[in-house]
Design a protein around this motif. Sequence first.
Motif, mmCIF file in Angstrom:
data_model
loop_
_atom_site.group_PDB
_atom_site.id
_atom_site.type_symbol
_atom_site.label_atom_id
_atom_site.label_comp_id
_atom_site.label_asym_id
_atom_site.label_seq_id
_atom_site.Cartn_x
_atom_site.Cartn_y
_atom_site.Cartn_z
ATOM 1 N N UNK A 9 0.850 -1.182 0.000
ATOM 2 C CA UNK A 9 0.000 0.000 0.000
ATOM 3 C C UNK A 9 0.888 1.234 0.000
ATOM 4 N N UNK A 10 0.608 2.162 -0.898
ATOM 5 C CA UNK A 10 1.381 3.401 -0.963
ATOM 6 C C UNK A 10 0.471 4.586 -0.660
ATOM 7 N N UNK A 31 10.565 6.539 6.198
ATOM 8 C CA UNK A 31 11.548 5.461 6.259
ATOM 9 C C UNK A 31 11.258 4.511 7.420
ATOM 10 N N UNK A 32 10.934 5.058 8.579
ATOM 11 C CA UNK A 32 10.630 4.220 9.748
ATOM 12 C C UNK A 32 9.379 3.377 9.498
ATOM 13 N N UNK A 39 5.060 -3.542 3.761
ATOM 14 C CA UNK A 39 3.920 -3.481 2.852
ATOM 15 C C UNK A 39 3.237 -2.126 2.868
ATOM 16 N N UNK A 40 3.786 -1.184 3.600
ATOM 17 C CA UNK A 40 3.240 0.169 3.653
ATOM 18 C C UNK A 40 4.349 1.147 3.302
#
Length: 94
Positions: A9-10, A31-32, A39-40
């Motif tokens: 998922x973006x 980044x974290x 997946x995110x």
Amino acid sequence: MHPDKQRVHELTLATGTKSGNYYPFEQAIAEVVTQQNPRLRIRVIESQGAEKNMRLLQANEVQLAIVPNNTAAVPSDRGLASFFKDVLHLIVSE
């Protein structure tokens, strides 16, 4: 395995200018998030500030936006997190 369980998922996040304080902060958050959940993914985009971010959000061009807490919102907007306490310095001449 269900195909949706593999889906990445973006989300797109509107922040301030690259030369400002918020852009690098939001890059670090992105980044974290990806390290903790591969997946995110959060794509951070530069914008010219809170009003532009709200327009992008309302036009569904982004899913997330960083804005100061005194920015006008519409009923469909939802707050996700508060990162900073706003501080006001009032400076006056004698």
